[in-house]
Design an enzyme around this catalytic site. Structure first.
Site, PDB file in Angstrom:
ATOM      1  N   VAL A  81       3.933 -20.534   6.136  1.00 37.04           N
ATOM      2  CA  VAL A  81       3.974 -21.435   4.814  1.00 37.04           C
ATOM      3  C   VAL A  81       4.420 -20.746   3.561  1.00 37.04           C
ATOM      4  CG1 VAL A  81       5.330 -22.884   3.417  1.00 37.04           C
ATOM      5  CG2 VAL A  81       4.098 -23.175   6.164  1.00 37.04           C
ATOM      6  N   HIS A 134       0.928  -1.106  -0.008  1.00 35.84           N
ATOM      7  CA  HIS A 134      -0.228  -0.265   0.134  1.00 35.84           C
ATOM      8  C   HIS A 134       0.710   1.448   0.094  1.00 35.84           C
ATOM      9  CE1 HIS A 134      -4.256  -2.054   1.517  1.00 35.84           C
ATOM     10  NE2 HIS A 134      -3.239  -2.615   0.416  1.00 35.84           N
ATOM     11  N   ASP A 144      -5.228 -20.010   2.211  1.00 34.24           N
ATOM     12  CA  ASP A 144      -4.915 -20.651   2.080  1.00 34.24           C
ATOM     13  C   ASP A 144      -4.570 -22.173   2.748  1.00 34.24           C
ATOM     14  OD1 ASP A 144      -2.098 -20.409   2.390  1.00 34.24           O
ATOM     15  OD2 ASP A 144      -1.432 -21.294   1.117  1.00 34.24           O
ATOM     16  N   SER A 165       5.398   6.889   3.265  1.00 32.74           N
ATOM     17  CA  SER A 165       4.646   8.434   3.614  1.00 32.74           C
ATOM     18  C   SER A 165       3.250   7.795   4.403  1.00 32.74           C
ATOM     19  CB  SER A 165       4.784   8.689   1.576  1.00 32.74           C
ATOM     20  OG  SER A 165       3.151   7.827   0.869  1.00 32.74           O
ATOM     21  N   THR A 185      -1.891 -23.215   4.120  1.00 32.47           N
ATOM     22  CA  THR A 185      -1.019 -23.348   4.764  1.00 32.47           C
ATOM     23  C   THR A 185      -0.324 -21.595   5.256  1.00 32.47           C
ATOM     24  OG1 THR A 185       0.161 -23.064   2.890  1.00 32.47           O
ATOM     25  CG2 THR A 185       0.121 -25.564   4.239  1.00 32.47           C
ATOM     26  N   HIS A 230       0.005 -12.964  -1.568  1.00 30.85           N
ATOM     27  CA  HIS A 230      -1.101 -14.487  -0.568  1.00 30.85           C
ATOM     28  C   HIS A 230      -1.206 -15.729   0.372  1.00 30.85           C
ATOM     29  CE1 HIS A 230      -3.966 -10.357  -2.216  1.00 30.85           C
ATOM     30  NE2 HIS A 230      -3.589 -10.357  -1.488  1.00 30.85           N
TER      31      HIS A 230
END
EC number: 1.11.1.7
Length: 364
Positions: A227, A76, A222, A99, A224, A204
């Site tokens: 990991v 972001h 997910d 920022s 895991t 992700h």
């Protein structure tokens, strides 16, 4: 020193692919006050920051919620960068300039930055205590945090960003409710190809959601979430059959098994003709996924900056524990449950795990 985005990309990719992969703090020619070895005296302060982050911010070098928060923050902060706005005579943002911390009173009001206040304030204190810039700190904290998660690549870390910044323009952060075209257009404005968008989404693999469906707080993306592996890419291609909460949340799609959250943008990117083949190519090799993510992150880390004006302190970054587990289709499912979306390549041969359909607990 700020520089045009496009004049630095070739050097970024070359630098990222040449990164050392050994333990942090080794092989340098400078001995720091704490006894660590590094390549440049400007890197010594980062060993102190490393100890502070691992002990306090990451609560003993854990791969938990603070890592997921910093992965949101690093993206972001950097993606607040628009050459299109600059070309139109407006301020286009400073890129990876910190920022989001320096101007948190403005940027934390952006809807995409909800839930980040406590993390931003903790990082602000670390930056002030150690006298390092917020832009550098965000990049460093990201690389350190990922090193706590097995399978993660060792990210490049360059220091030397100024602490001078302006607030990012609003509406530059792509979100889970956006169309694929909107996401690719926004990321393309910042200099990223559709393939690189897919590569960046490897983050992700460690993600969960907190603000999209409060009824299933911290539901992972997910199976895991501690990991760094290809399960995210595999599982996003599985047929959505289950509503994990009492109702679907914002930008939520049906998921393949209980407890897993599926973002609409992920589901769409996995199946869109512009991104589906790259997505499929990320399912079968943790090594390929790590290499591509490292290169894309190196590129993102210098948005708005001349990488040649920065100092490479990558040798301070620890290496993550290896992940030797092979990619699998989760138990209770088969390759027939994959929604193959790349017409030009067959789906890779991936083993099927034994046992029943998973039911996931919230991510820690």
């Amino acid at each position: 020193m700020k520089l045009s985005l496009f004049s630095t990309f070739a050097a970024v990719i070359i630098g990222a692919l040449a990164l050392p992969q050994g333990p942090g703090g080794g092989g340098g020619s400078v001995t720091c006050p704490g006894g660590q070895s590094t390549s440049n005296s400007q890197c010594c302060v980062w060993f102190d920051v490393l100890d502070d982050l691992q002990t306090n911010f990451y609560q003993g070098s854990k791969c938990e919620s603070p890592v997921r928060k910093i992965l949101r923050i690093v993206f972001h902060d950097a993606i607040g960068f628009s050459p299109a706005l600059t070309a139109a005579g407006q301020f286009g943002g400073g890129g990876a300039d910190g920022s989001i911390i320096a101007h948190s009173n403005i940027e934390l009001a952006f809807p995409a930055n909800g839930g980040l206040t406590d993390t931003i304030e903790a990082l602000r204190a670390v930056g002030i205590n150690h006298g390092v810039s917020f832009g550098d700190l965000i990049q460093f904290a990201t690389a350190v945090g990922m090193s706590n998660c097995p399978g993660s690549p060792r990210l490049e870390f360059l220091t030397g960003r100024s602490n001078s910044s302006q607030p990012s323009p609003p509406s530059l952060i792509p979100g889970p409710g956006n169309t694929v075209t909107a996401i690719l257009d926004r990321m393309g404005d910042a200099g990223f190809s559709p393939d690189e968008v897919v590569d960046l989404l490897a983050a992700h693999s460690l993600a969960s959601q907190e603000g999209l469906n409060s009824a299933i707080f911290r539901s992972p993306l997910d199976s895991t979430p501690q990991v760094f592996d290809t399960q995210f890419y595999i599982e996003t291609l599985l047929k959505g059959t289950t509503q994990p909460g009492p109702s679907l949340g914002f930008a939520e799609e049906l998921s393949p098994f209980p407890g897993e959250f599926r973002m609409r943008s992920d589901a769409l990117l996995a199946r869109d003709s512009r991104t589906a083949c790259r997505w499929q190519s990320m399912t079968s090799s943790n090594e390929v996924m790590g290499q591509r993510y490292r290169a894309a992150m190196a590129k993102m880390s210098v948005l708005g900056f001349d990488r040649n004006a920065l100092t490479d302190c990558s040798d301070v970054i620890p290496s993550a524990v290896s992940n030797n587990a092979a990619p699998v289709i989760p138990g209770g499912l088969t390759v027939d449950d994959i929604e193959v979306s790349c017409p030009s390549e067959p789906f890779p041969e991936i083993a099927t795990a034994s046992g029943p359909l998973p039911s996931l607990a919230p991510a820690p």
